[in-house]
Design an enzyme around this catalytic site. Structure first.
Site, PDB file in Angstrom:
ATOM      1  N   GLY A   1      -4.574  -4.270  -3.554  1.00 27.50           N
ATOM      2  CA  GLY A   1      -5.484  -3.289  -3.988  1.00 27.50           C
ATOM      3  C   GLY A   1      -4.853  -2.078  -4.342  1.00 27.50           C
ATOM      4  CG  HIS A   2      -2.231  -2.091  -6.886  1.00 27.01           C
ATOM      5  ND1 HIS A   2      -1.642  -2.883  -7.942  1.00 27.01           N
ATOM      6  CD2 HIS A   2      -1.708  -2.544  -5.666  1.00 27.01           C
ATOM      7  CE1 HIS A   2      -0.723  -3.671  -7.250  1.00 27.01           C
ATOM      8  NE2 HIS A   2      -0.825  -3.531  -5.854  1.00 27.01           N
TER       9      HIS A   2
ATOM     10  N   GLY B   1     -10.802  -3.083   3.411  1.00 21.52           N
ATOM     11  CA  GLY B   1     -11.549  -1.907   4.181  1.00 21.52           C
ATOM     12  C   GLY B   1     -10.879  -1.912   5.805  1.00 21.52           C
TER      13      GLY B   1
ATOM     14  N   GLY C   1       1.679   2.975  -2.602  1.00 15.08           N
ATOM     15  CA  GLY C   1       1.158   3.847  -3.714  1.00 15.08           C
ATOM     16  C   GLY C   1       1.666   3.480  -4.997  1.00 15.08           C
ATOM     17  CE  LYS C   2       2.035  -2.442  -4.412  1.00 17.98           C
ATOM     18  NZ  LYS C   2       1.860  -1.990  -2.986  1.00 17.98           N
ATOM     19  N   GLY C   3      -0.177   1.917  -7.418  1.00 15.74           N
ATOM     20  CA  GLY C   3      -1.266   2.286  -8.248  1.00 15.74           C
ATOM     21  C   GLY C   3      -0.907   4.104  -8.840  1.00 15.74           C
TER      22      GLY C   3
ATOM     23  CE  LYS D   1      -1.368   7.616   1.176  1.00 16.17           C
ATOM     24  NZ  LYS D   1      -2.448   7.056   1.982  1.00 16.17           N
TER      25      LYS D   1
ATOM     26  CD  GLN E   1       0.700  -9.179  -2.809  1.00 19.97           C
ATOM     27  OE1 GLN E   1       1.476  -9.670  -3.516  1.00 19.97           O
ATOM     28  NE2 GLN E   1      -0.444  -8.743  -2.884  1.00 19.97           N
TER      29      GLN E   1
ATOM     30  CG  ASP F   1      -1.860  -1.200   1.093  1.00 24.85           C
ATOM     31  OD1 ASP F   1      -2.303  -1.598   0.378  1.00 24.85           O
ATOM     32  OD2 ASP F   1      -2.125  -1.796   2.350  1.00 24.85           O
TER      33      ASP F   1
END
Ligand code: GDP
Ligand code: IMO
Ligand code: MG
Length: 476
Positions: free
Chosen positions: A56-57, A336, A31-33, A365, A256, A29
């Site tokens: 989840g990206h 979530g 921030g790969k997306g 971030k 991941q 998580d």
């Protein structure tokens, strides 16, 4: 894509020839997306080669927000998006996920990718309740990778097209795991009676005999297979080789984080696949073509988050941790769940840079960190009375690590638009003074502690939307 456009782009000095890879350099998580959204204009083909619906990206572009789990994030940009044999896939969720993009026809699936069934998901939950609680995403990743590794239980994507084969393979799995499945069914019944589980969400619905259960699973997967059929290639490696030969620029999207790598992460609190940049590239079959100078990217968050169990030395369980969670919107894209939050950990991240084969950092971030009054970074650990900058190789030792923290000074609030515009002229000099200092400090620490002398932070992300990024080099 015109090469002139590329040459005149601010990203030009940073982009790779032929093949690049991006991996998460912490616990996921990072921030790969977001990285993919910045890379998209300069990339022709996107690839995912490991993991599956546990990822989840998030991609935010043109007022739209996409959440990708199995599909490469590049699909948001209407470019070829290839899923190779190393992945394990939930075909039912995959089809749903594909519908969020304007042109799903760009998505191609390898016939050898493994299939996750309801039974795998049931066994994932069973393992959490009865074995070491890893805090998995309960998507069935571990059991499906187990089936892949033991080969006897493996169901692959091409099996979806033959109902009889599919049913026989499902029966084989269900027979081998009959005792656990029965126990799960009983557990689910108890949960339903207590009102804790919606009967429609039961993974082993009661009232079905063995035959009926296998038919249920085969039926739902066969239906998904029919819908996915136009996307199933004979062999994705020929498509990728052709792309290389045609001079296309390829990005292999990791999933991941390196610290969740099955072999070198914080075992056993890890995922069930390899997550380093090197392994992700090798799984795509593209190592040979990777650009050694500009091709190995790691996404690094300005602080640390982790979802699920396992040691996390810089974790903040106080108001500052909550502030980071709220300001950074640190809630799982897949489950979530609230993400655990903490200070930036140079010891852990440096280890990830070295083991993960990262050369270029994409630092995300920074904007979120400006909400914190007195930001700190962890520069070493105290373990059993001694100080070290070596990342312990076992989770038990890491759990005893007390972070040695240094204050870094409050980071001024940022007006994203102004900073991004100023960044075009001034590169990192456009960042508020303390933010620039923070990035420099982190880069130096990561270089020193990892031993990777040519590591550099090449981009700083200051917001979730595509383009809210400052590049190291000025571009005017
Ligand atoms: P991934 O799994 O590495 O792709 O990361 P996720 O998408 O799960 O989580 C990253 C979250 O941070 C998403 O909500 C992104 O939209 C968001 N994000 C990424 N980069 C930045 C940034 O620089 N600033 C802010 N405020 N949010 C960011
Ligand atoms: P992206 O790609 C964060 C974590 C889970 C759990 C452990 C094992 O969005 O960065 P699994 O379901 O894989 O067996 O769970 O790994 N995990 C992730 N954490 N981001 C992810 O993906 C993750 N994928 C798995 O929370 O601790
Ligand atoms: Mg994620």
């Amino acid at each position: 894509m015109s090469r002139n456009y590329l040459a005149s782009s601010p990203w030009a000095p940073h982009f790779w020839d032929r093949v690049g890879v991006v991996a998460g350099a912490q616990w996921g998580d990072e921030g790969k997306g977001k990285f993919v959204s910045d890379a998209a204009p300069y990339t022709d083909v996107f690839v995912r080669s490991q993991g599956g619906p546990n990822s989840g990206h998030t991609v935010m572009v043109n007022s739209r927000k996409y959440a990708f789990h199995q599909v490469p994030s590049g699909a948001a940009f209407g470019k070829p998006s290839i899923m190779t044999a190393g992945m394990v896939l939930n075909p039912i969720l995959l089809y749903e996920e594909m519908q969020q993009v304007d042109d799903p026809s760009v998505i191609v699936i390898d016939p050898r990718a493994a299939v996750i069934t309801r039974a795998h998901r049931a066994l994932d939950g069973y393992g959490e309740a009865n074995g070491t609680a890893i805090g998995t995403t309960r998507q069935g990743m571990g059991p499906a990778y187990e089936s892949k590794a033991n080969r006897r239980e493996l169901i692959v994507i091409s099996d979806l097209l033959n109902r009889r084969v599919l049913r026989d393979k499902i029966a084989n799995y269900a027979r081998t795991h009959a005792a656990e499945l029965l126990e799960i069914s009983e557990m689910e019944q108890r949960a339903i009676l207590k009102g804790e589980l919606d009967p429609n969400s039961a993974l082993v619905p009661s009232g079905l005999n063995f035959e009926q259960y296998c038919e249920l699973l085969a039926g739902e997967l066969f239906e998904a297979g029919k819908k996915l059929a136009p996307h199933i290639a004979n062999d994705t490696s020929t498509i990728l080789q052709q792309a290389v030969n045609d001079g296309k620029r390829i990005l292999v999207e990791g999933a991941q984080g390196i610290l969740l790598d099955r072999d070198i992460g914080t075992v056993p609190y890890v995922t069930s696949s390899r997550t380093t940049a090197g392994a992700t590239l090798a799984d795509a079959g593209l190592s040979r073509y990777a650009d050694p100078d500009n091709g190995f990217w790691g996404v690094i968050k300005a602080y640390t988050t982790r979802v699920g169990g396992g040691p996390f030395p810089t974790e903040l369980k106080d108001d500052t941790g909550e502030l980071l969670r709220q300001k950074g919107f640190e809630f799982g894209t897949t489950t979530g769940r609230a993400r655990r939050t903490g200070w930036f950990d140079a010891v852990a991240t440096a280890y990830a840079i070295r083991m993960g084969e990262i050369k270029k950092g994409y630092f995300t971030k920074m904007d979120v960190l400006s909400a914190v009054k007195e930001p700190m970074i962890c520069v070493a650990y105290e373990i059993d009375g001694g100080r070290t900058t070596q990342f312990p190789s076992d989770a038990g030792t890491l759990a005893r690590a007390i972070p040695v923290l240094q204050p870094v000074g409050r980071i001024e609030r940022m007006n994203r638009h102004d900073i991004v515009m100023a960044g075009r002229k001034n590169g990192f000099d456009a960042l508020p003074e303390n933010a620039g200092f923070y990035v420099d400090r982190v880069e130096t620490l990561l270089r020193d502690l990892s031993g990777v002398k040519d590591f550099e932070i090449s981009a700083v992300s200051v917001g979730p939307w595509k383009g809210q990024t400052v590049l190291k080099q000025a571009f005017a």
